[in-house]
Design a protein around this motif. Structure first.
Motif, PDB file in Angstrom:
ATOM      1  N   ASN A  43       0.833  -1.214   0.000  1.00  0.00           N
ATOM      2  CA  ASN A  43       0.000   0.000   0.000  1.00  0.00           C
ATOM      3  C   ASN A  43       0.862   1.257   0.000  1.00  0.00           C
ATOM      4  O   ASN A  43       0.582   2.221  -0.722  1.00  0.00           O
ATOM      5  N   GLN A  44       1.933   1.175   0.823  1.00  0.00           N
ATOM      6  CA  GLN A  44       2.826   2.358   0.878  1.00  0.00           C
ATOM      7  C   GLN A  44       3.458   2.602  -0.486  1.00  0.00           C
ATOM      8  O   GLN A  44       3.530   3.736  -0.965  1.00  0.00           O
ATOM      9  N   ALA A  45       3.903   1.490  -1.121  1.00  0.00           N
ATOM     10  CA  ALA A  45       4.542   1.624  -2.441  1.00  0.00           C
ATOM     11  C   ALA A  45       3.548   2.224  -3.427  1.00  0.00           C
ATOM     12  O   ALA A  45       3.887   3.108  -4.236  1.00  0.00           O
ATOM     13  N   ALA A  46       2.297   1.763  -3.326  1.00  0.00           N
ATOM     14  CA  ALA A  46       1.280   2.260  -4.266  1.00  0.00           C
ATOM     15  C   ALA A  46       1.033   3.746  -4.036  1.00  0.00           C
ATOM     16  O   ALA A  46       0.922   4.533  -4.987  1.00  0.00           O
ATOM     17  N   GLU A  47       0.960   4.122  -2.721  1.00  0.00           N
ATOM     18  CA  GLU A  47       0.726   5.543  -2.408  1.00  0.00           C
ATOM     19  C   GLU A  47       1.874   6.408  -2.915  1.00  0.00           C
ATOM     20  O   GLU A  47       1.667   7.477  -3.495  1.00  0.00           O
ATOM     21  N   ALA A  48       3.113   5.886  -2.706  1.00  0.00           N
ATOM     22  CA  ALA A  48       4.299   6.644  -3.145  1.00  0.00           C
ATOM     23  C   ALA A  48       4.254   6.858  -4.658  1.00  0.00           C
ATOM     24  O   ALA A  48       4.512   7.961  -5.162  1.00  0.00           O
ATOM     25  N   THR A  49       3.881   5.800  -5.395  1.00  0.00           N
ATOM     26  CA  THR A  49       3.808   5.921  -6.858  1.00  0.00           C
ATOM     27  C   THR A  49       2.771   6.956  -7.251  1.00  0.00           C
ATOM     28  O   THR A  49       2.984   7.796  -8.128  1.00  0.00           O
ATOM     29  N   THR A  50       1.610   6.900  -6.550  1.00  0.00           N
ATOM     30  CA  THR A  50       0.532   7.837  -6.888  1.00  0.00           C
ATOM     31  C   THR A  50       0.984   9.273  -6.633  1.00  0.00           C
ATOM     32  O   THR A  50       0.787  10.168  -7.483  1.00  0.00           O
ATOM     33  N   SER A  51       1.612   9.521  -5.444  1.00  0.00           N
ATOM     34  CA  SER A  51       1.986  10.905  -5.141  1.00  0.00           C
ATOM     35  C   SER A  51       3.106  11.380  -6.072  1.00  0.00           C
ATOM     36  O   SER A  51       3.145  12.546  -6.482  1.00  0.00           O
ATOM     37  N   ALA A  52       4.032  10.430  -6.450  1.00  0.00           N
ATOM     38  CA  ALA A  52       5.119  10.812  -7.367  1.00  0.00           C
ATOM     39  C   ALA A  52       4.553  11.238  -8.714  1.00  0.00           C
ATOM     40  O   ALA A  52       4.945  12.260  -9.285  1.00  0.00           O
ATOM     41  N   SER A  53       3.562  10.466  -9.195  1.00  0.00           N
ATOM     42  CA  SER A  53       3.014  10.823 -10.516  1.00  0.00           C
ATOM     43  C   SER A  53       2.203  12.109 -10.428  1.00  0.00           C
ATOM     44  O   SER A  53       2.163  12.910 -11.351  1.00  0.00           O
TER      45      SER A  53
END
Ligand code: CMP
Length: 436
Positions: free
Chosen positions: A418-428
């Motif tokens: 979930n953290q990885a997914a959130e990080a990807t979302t905020s990066a994009s």
């Protein structure tokens, strides 16, 4: 030891049945086509000896010394019949009417047949198809003997006389009645009438029973075919979409291949509880042994869990449950592959297979399902309810510890993901944000 005794018992029953059949065929023949010579005397003494030994064996079975393969012990009535059949009637000659007493041994054959059917070692309907010609053949033989006795003028030799009589008997019993062999006096006419009446009964029996016996020779398949036919009619009547119809058919095919179409729980429910527990343990032993956390669990625990686990089948692409639903049970995989997927089914978090379990997080933490579970192949699962799950945790600390460890690992994985997914979302999101 017990099974060897049973095999010996069965062998003895076969020997006695053959001896009883030989006397049932031979004795009426001797009366109508007299024979001479010492050979018949020896046969008679052999029958007397065999039948005497059988009285002794049946008595022992009745006393419970030997295992009672024939199920029920010989009562006084049977004993009297056995003694009469064993009498050394040959001391009066080789073909006297007293020899007919030997036929009293025939109920022993009927009893043996009944036990064979009840024991279930062979298909009961197939056995009936064998027994039916046996009794019919014996009856035809006796009727033919009666016909020979009434028709003094026979053929040149005994064989032709007998063959002629059995030919008449078969044409009459089967209601064909060519009329080329006809009664010549009143007693023969009376006899012929009786045989004709028996013939009508036999004919009706054959038509009524043999057809159903043939249809039921494989009861499991018959039941399966009936279910499929009813199902097809229902689906057509209710206009179920073709795709769904095919999935339902596939499910029943799978059930047929795996369990001959039988519903395990339904059969277990018909058994008394002690037998039900044993059958349940036998059926579920396989899965219980395959689940790593149950390794080394006590017999008592396995008994309890076997009783509480309910079998379930899922077809490919079925969802066992969806993320967010309340959880009331956990599952063990007996066979098949399932995926742990996101609520929309797009992301696959993990793949589970034989011996794995799932659905424990919602029960342990009292929260909704953290993910959805989707079947990839046909899956045989066992479901364990919340109450039993909690008892397992309370009574078996080792198992509770194992489940707790797996739960922690899974939750950590999920959090990392979930953290990885959130990080990807905020990066994009940052990358897409307009720069001033
Ligand atoms: P539960 O939350 O009750 O329902 C979804 C189930 O999926 C969950 O319990 C776990 O048993 C299982 N699960 C969740 N995450 C993972 C994972 N990362 N790996 C394997 N199984 C998981």
């Amino acid at each position: 030891m017990g099974s060897r005794r049973n095999a010996l018992d069965r062998l003895w029953d076969i020997i006695i049945s053959i001896a009883a059949t030989i006397s049932a065929i031979d004795i009426p023949l001797r009366l109508v086509l007299p024979r001479h010579g010492d050979g018949w005397l020896y046969t008679d003494w052999a029958l007397t000896a065999l039948f005497c030994i059988d009285i002794f064996i049946r008595r022992r079975r009745a006393d419970g010394i030997a295992p009672t393969f024939l199920g029920r012990p010989a009562g006084p009535g049977w004993m009297a019949l056995d003694i009469l059949a064993a009498l050394p009637v040959q001391i009066f000659g080789v073909g006297t009417p007293l020899h007919l007493l030997r036929l009293l041994k025939l109920p022993r054959v009927a009893q043996f047949m009944r036990v064979l059917r009840q024991r279930g070692a062979y298909n009961a309907n197939k056995l009936r198809l064998i027994f039916f010609p046996y009794w019919l053949g014996l009856c035809a033989h006796w009727i033919a003997c009666g016909w020979i006795a009434l028709r003094a003028a026979g053929d040149s030799d005994s064989f032709s006389t007998y063959f002629h009589a059995i030919y008449w008997c078969v044409t009459t019993l089967t209601t064909v009645g060519y009329g080329d062999v006809t009664p010549a006096n009143n007693s023969q006419r009376f006899y012929a009438m009786i045989v004709m009446i028996i013939g009508v009964g036999v004919y009706g029996y054959v038509i009524g029973n043999i057809a159903s016996l043939l249809a039921n020779i494989d009861p499991a398949r018959t039941k399966y075919m009936e279910t499929m036919e009813r199902l097809t009619a229902f689906m057509r009547y209710r206009h179920i979409p073709h795709d769904l119809q095919n999935r339902i058919r596939d499910y029943y095919n799978y059930l047929w291949e795996k369990r001959l179409g039988y519903d395990e729980s339904e059969i277990l429910a018909t058994l008394p509880s002690s037998l039900g527990i044993e059958v349940s343990m036998f059926l579920k032993r396989d899965i219980i042994e395959r689940v790593p956390m149950f390794k080394g669990a006590s017999q008592e625990f396995i008994r309890e869990i076997a009783l509480r686990m309910r079998p379930m089948i899922f077809t490919p692409n079925d969802y066992v449950f969806h993320a967010g639903e309340p959880g009331r049970e956990m599952y063990f995989i007996s066979q098949g592959v399932l995926e742990v997927v996101s609520a929309d089914g797009a992301d696959v978090y993990s793949t589970l297979t034989d011996g794995d379990f799932f659905g424990e997080i919602a029960l342990l933490l009292g929260q909704p399902r953290t993910a959805s579970i989707r079947a990839v192949s046909y899956c045989d699962l066992y479901r364990l309810d919340k109450e039993m799950f909690e008892r397992v945790l309370a009574d078996y600390p080792d198992i509770a510890e194992h489940i707790g460890r797996m739960t922690r690992e899974r939750r950590e994985n999920d959090e990392r993901r979930n953290q990885a997914a959130e990080a990807t979302t905020s990066a994009s999101a940052t990358a897409e944000a307009p720069t001033e």
